[in-house]
Design a protein around this motif. Sequence first.
Motif, mmCIF file in Angstrom:
data_model
loop_
_atom_site.group_PDB
_atom_site.id
_atom_site.type_symbol
_atom_site.label_atom_id
_atom_site.label_comp_id
_atom_site.label_asym_id
_atom_site.label_seq_id
_atom_site.Cartn_x
_atom_site.Cartn_y
_atom_site.Cartn_z
ATOM 1 N N UNK A 1 26.665 39.582 -24.730
ATOM 2 C CA UNK A 1 25.764 38.460 -24.506
ATOM 3 C C UNK A 1 26.433 37.148 -24.903
ATOM 4 N N UNK A 2 27.136 37.161 -26.023
ATOM 5 C CA UNK A 2 27.834 35.948 -26.469
ATOM 6 C C UNK A 2 28.926 35.550 -25.479
ATOM 7 N N UNK A 3 29.677 36.521 -24.975
ATOM 8 C CA UNK A 3 30.742 36.224 -24.012
ATOM 9 C C UNK A 3 30.164 35.686 -22.705
ATOM 10 N N UNK A 4 29.060 36.266 -22.245
ATOM 11 C CA UNK A 4 28.431 35.789 -21.014
ATOM 12 C C UNK A 4 27.872 34.382 -21.194
ATOM 13 N N UNK A 5 27.320 34.088 -22.357
ATOM 14 C CA UNK A 5 26.788 32.753 -22.629
ATOM 15 C C UNK A 5 27.902 31.714 -22.651
ATOM 16 N N UNK B 1 28.377 28.585 -20.060
ATOM 17 C CA UNK B 1 28.466 27.204 -20.521
ATOM 18 C C UNK B 1 29.726 26.519 -19.995
ATOM 19 N N UNK B 2 30.840 27.228 -19.995
ATOM 20 C CA UNK B 2 32.085 26.658 -19.480
ATOM 21 C C UNK B 2 31.955 26.377 -17.986
ATOM 22 N N UNK B 3 31.374 27.314 -17.238
ATOM 23 C CA UNK B 3 31.208 27.134 -15.798
ATOM 24 C C UNK B 3 30.272 25.972 -15.485
#
Length: 82
Positions: A9-13, A17-19
């Motif tokens: 979940x943290x990696x997807x968030x 955010x970067x995208x």
Amino acid sequence: MHPLLTLAIAAATIAALITLGYAGLCWVSPFTTCQRCAGTGRTTTRVLRRPRACRRCDRGMPLRLGRRVFNFFHRLRAEATR
């Protein structure tokens, strides 16, 4: 909660955010400075060091990659809905 699920979940968030940040940058500032000529629009030849127009950008400010992708999909959608 499982630790791997929390990590996913943290990696997807972070990826989202970067995208979204890059998409916002492409919307606010669609042009970037050319890396070859540093935004001047002029480069020099290798042999005589004569100035000439930059072949990569033509004016010193090329479109960002994300903006080119957005323009492609925008035109594709506009043509499909005609």
